[in-house]
Design a protein around this motif. Structure first.
Motif, PDB file in Angstrom:
ATOM      1  N   LEU A   6      77.982  70.603  20.216  1.00 46.88           N
ATOM      2  CA  LEU A   6      78.402  71.458  21.317  1.00 46.88           C
ATOM      3  C   LEU A   6      77.603  72.751  21.221  1.00 46.88           C
ATOM      4  O   LEU A   6      77.508  73.348  20.150  1.00 46.88           O
ATOM      5  N   LEU A   8      77.018  76.381  21.306  1.00 45.96           N
ATOM      6  CA  LEU A   8      77.808  77.619  21.206  1.00 45.96           C
ATOM      7  C   LEU A   8      76.884  78.714  20.698  1.00 45.96           C
ATOM      8  O   LEU A   8      75.887  78.413  20.039  1.00 45.96           O
ATOM      9  N   ILE A 224      87.948  71.389  20.664  1.00 44.91           N
ATOM     10  CA  ILE A 224      86.674  71.508  21.385  1.00 44.91           C
ATOM     11  C   ILE A 224      86.921  71.980  22.815  1.00 44.91           C
ATOM     12  O   ILE A 224      86.219  72.845  23.338  1.00 44.91           O
ATOM     13  N   GLN A 225      87.955  71.423  23.421  1.00 46.44           N
ATOM     14  CA  GLN A 225      88.310  71.810  24.785  1.00 46.44           C
ATOM     15  C   GLN A 225      88.578  73.318  24.848  1.00 46.44           C
ATOM     16  O   GLN A 225      88.081  74.038  25.719  1.00 46.44           O
ATOM     17  N   LYS A 228      85.413  75.374  24.286  1.00 46.51           N
ATOM     18  CA  LYS A 228      84.568  75.363  25.493  1.00 46.51           C
ATOM     19  C   LYS A 228      85.082  76.397  26.486  1.00 46.51           C
ATOM     20  O   LYS A 228      84.306  77.163  27.068  1.00 46.51           O
ATOM     21  N   GLU A 229      86.392  76.432  26.673  1.00 43.57           N
ATOM     22  CA  GLU A 229      86.972  77.390  27.623  1.00 43.57           C
ATOM     23  C   GLU A 229      86.675  78.821  27.188  1.00 43.57           C
ATOM     24  O   GLU A 229      86.297  79.673  27.982  1.00 43.57           O
ATOM     25  N   ASN A 231      84.246  79.815  25.357  1.00 47.56           N
ATOM     26  CA  ASN A 231      82.814  80.069  25.439  1.00 47.56           C
ATOM     27  C   ASN A 231      82.416  80.440  26.868  1.00 47.56           C
ATOM     28  O   ASN A 231      81.582  81.306  27.087  1.00 47.56           O
ATOM     29  N   ILE A 232      83.059  79.792  27.833  1.00 47.59           N
ATOM     30  CA  ILE A 232      82.760  80.085  29.232  1.00 47.59           C
ATOM     31  C   ILE A 232      83.251  81.508  29.564  1.00 47.59           C
ATOM     32  O   ILE A 232      82.576  82.286  30.208  1.00 47.59           O
TER      33      ILE A 232
END
Ligand code: DC
Length: 234
Positions: A6, A8, A224-225, A228-229, A231-232
C-alpha cells in the motif's frame, strides 16, 4: 491482498496498543510488511530488562539498580527471515525473553517510572524517521502521541489465553496448562492497566478493534481500510 504493497508516505507512525495475547505481534508484523515499514516490538525491550534483572538478581522495585541497568544497555533489532531478533549489548536474547518468568518480571519492571523513562528515549530513537509500526501498551498515549494512525487491539481473556497457550505449545513449551496461562495473563492485565504511569488504555483518538472473532486477515483488512482513509485525509 497481502502481497500488494500500500502506497503511504514513508514517515508515518502507526501504533498498536492492547493487552497480552490480543494479536498485536502477528498483526504488527503483517502490517509493517504490507506497508514496507519497520516493526518495533516495545514489549521486547521491557522483557530484555526483566531478563537481565533476573540474571543479576535485581529486584523489581530496586529503582537505582534498574536505572543503572537500563542505561548500560544497547538495543538492536534485526530482521532474520520472518523473525525479528533482539540483540542487547551484542547478545541475542530473542528466545530467552519469551519465558513465563520473564513475562511476569517484565510486567513488574514496566511499572517502575525509572524504567519507563529510560525506555521512552530508547523507543523514540529506534523510531526516528518514522515509517514504523510500533506495538506496546502506551504507544499511542505516551511514546508517540502524534502518530498518524492509532489502533487499540483487544480480545476477550479466554481467546487471548488460548492463543498464547497454543503459541507456547508450538514453541515446544508443554509444561504450562491453559489455566496457568490464563491466570498469568489476567494478573498481567491487572498490573499493566492499574499502574499509575502509562497504564494500558486506548488513546482518545485510537481506533478500537476487537479481534476475538476475527482472523488475522480480517483484522489487517480493517486496518488497511482505516489507514487508507487517514492517508486520503492527510
Ligand atoms: O507485549 P509483551 O507481552 O511482550 O510485553 C511485556 C510486558 O511489558 C507487559 O506485561 C507490559 C510491558 N509493556 C509496557 O508496559 N509498555 C509497552 N509499551 C510494552 C510492554
Amino acid at each position: 491482498m497481502l502481497e500488494q504493497k500500500l502506497e503511504l508516505p514513508s514517515n508515518f507512525v502507526i501504533t498498536i496498543d492492547g493487552p497480552a495475547g490480543a494479536g498485536k505481534t502477528t498483526i504488527s508484523r503483517f502490517l509493517a510488511n504490507k506497508l514496507g515499514y519497520r516493526y518495533l516490538d516495545t514489549g521486547a525491550l521491557y522483557r530484555a530488562i526483566a531478563l537481565l534483572a533476573l540474571e543479576r538478581h535485581i529486584g523489581p522495585a530496586d529503582d537505582r539498580k534498574l536505572a543503572e541497568l537500563c542505561k548500560e544497555l544497547e538495543f538492536k533489532f534485526s530482521q532474520s527471515g520472518d523473525q525479528t531478533r533482539l540483540v542487547v549489548n551484542l547478545r541475542d536474547v530473542t528466545n530467552l525473553i519469551r519465558t513465563p518468568e520473564v513475562s511476569m518480571m517484565a510486567s513488574a519492571v514496566s511499572a517502575r517510572p525509572v524504567v519507563r523513562q529510560c525506555l521512552l528515549d530508547v523507543q523514540r530513537r529506534l523510531a526516528e524517521g518514522g515509517g514504523i509500526v510500533a506495538e506496546g501498551r502506551d504507544m499511542g498515549t505516551v511514546v508517540f502521541p502524534g502518530a498518524e494512525v492509532k489502533f487499540f487491539l483487544d480480545a476477550d481473556l479466554e481467546t487471548r489465553a488460548l492463543r498464547r497457550w497454543e503459541q507456547l505449545r508450538r514453541q515446544g513449551v508443554k509444561s504450562v496448562s491453559f489455566e496457568e496461562v490464563r491466570d498469568q495473563i489476567a494478573v498481567r492485565d491487572r498490573n499493566d492497566s492499574s499502574r499509575v504511569l502509562a497504564p494500558l488504555q486506548p488513546a482518545e483518538d485510537a481506533i478500537r478493534i476487537d479481534s476475538s472473532k476475527l482472523s488475522v486477515q480480517q483484522v489487517i483488512e480493517k486496518m488497511i481500510q482505516i489507514i487508507k482513509e487517514r492517508n486520503i485525509e492527510a
